[in-house]
Motif scaffolding. Structure first.
Motif: not given
Lengths: 144, 80
Positions: A48-75
């Protein structure tokens, strides 16, 4: 239900059946984290997985944004499932696309590593003997 | 000062998943950790390796906790 979150869901995760329609994308990497039958030598029946969903969602969004800044990504995207998962179920998907494979691979690894170590999501393992235990997780920085 | 305290995963074996607390003499994250350790000494090891968020931002020990804050105890992550 947590389905209002883009990166966190209680729904079953299906693998994408087609690539994002991006003409410049020459390389696409898909990582799927799958529920396996053994943990530290003990036979697992389900998780079973649980999360602090509001925070987890926001943190994953930030990580993806950081990935776009670190590499020249299309997606880049990531979605993690919560709730009860059986063996073979997909717990997390990270997919990345870039002009060339190198960036897609590196960004994908970067995203899943940060999601595992930083994002407030927790796993409880259930064993064949009827016992269960919260996974200890990773309190320290290291590679694995 | 009133706060809401959220607890997750293994910490739910020591604290309710959600509770309202009225605290006196607690100003920082560090103060709150000491207070919780006093309540549940058996949770010491887990509290020490957990992160704390204040209003959904990861906080340092020296950060202030303000009136009405939503504070969460986050054991080491084990997603993925």
């Amino acid at each position: 239900m947590d389905t209002k979150y883009k990166h966190i869901t209680e729904e079953k995760l299906d693998l994408p059946s087609q690539f994002p329609p991006l003409p410049s994308m020459g390389g696409y990497v898909l990582f799927a984290g799958i529920v396996r039958d053994i943990n530290e030598g003990r036979q697992v029946t389900h998780l079973e997985y649980e999360a602090y969903s509001e925070m987890a969602n926001q943190m994953i969004a930030t990580i993806i944004k950081d990935a776009f800044q670190n590499w020249d990504l299309e997606f880049a995207d990531c979605i993690h499932r919560l709730g009860k998962l059986g063996l073979g179920d997909v717990a997390v998907i990270v997919n990345t696309g870039a002009v060339h494979r190198d960036e897609a691979y590196k960004a994908n690894r970067y995203i899943i590593d940060r999601v595992k170590h930083e994002v407030p999501i927790w796993k409880k393992e259930y064993y064949v003997d009827g016992s269960s235990e919260w996974s200890k997780g990773c309190a320290h920085d290291h590679q694995h | 000062m009133k706060i809401q305290l959220l607890s997750f995963a293994a910490l739910k074996e020591f604290f309710p998943s959600k509770q309202d607390l009225s605290l006196e003499g607690i100003n920082t994250v560090s103060d709150l950790k000491s207070y919780l350790l006093g309540l549940k000494p058996d949770a010491e090891k887990l509290i020490k390796i957990s992160r704390i968020s204040v209003n959904q931002t990861i906080a340092k020990d020296s950060d202030l906790i303000t009136e009405g804050a939503i504070v969460a105890l986050l054991p080491p992550s084990s997603g993925g």
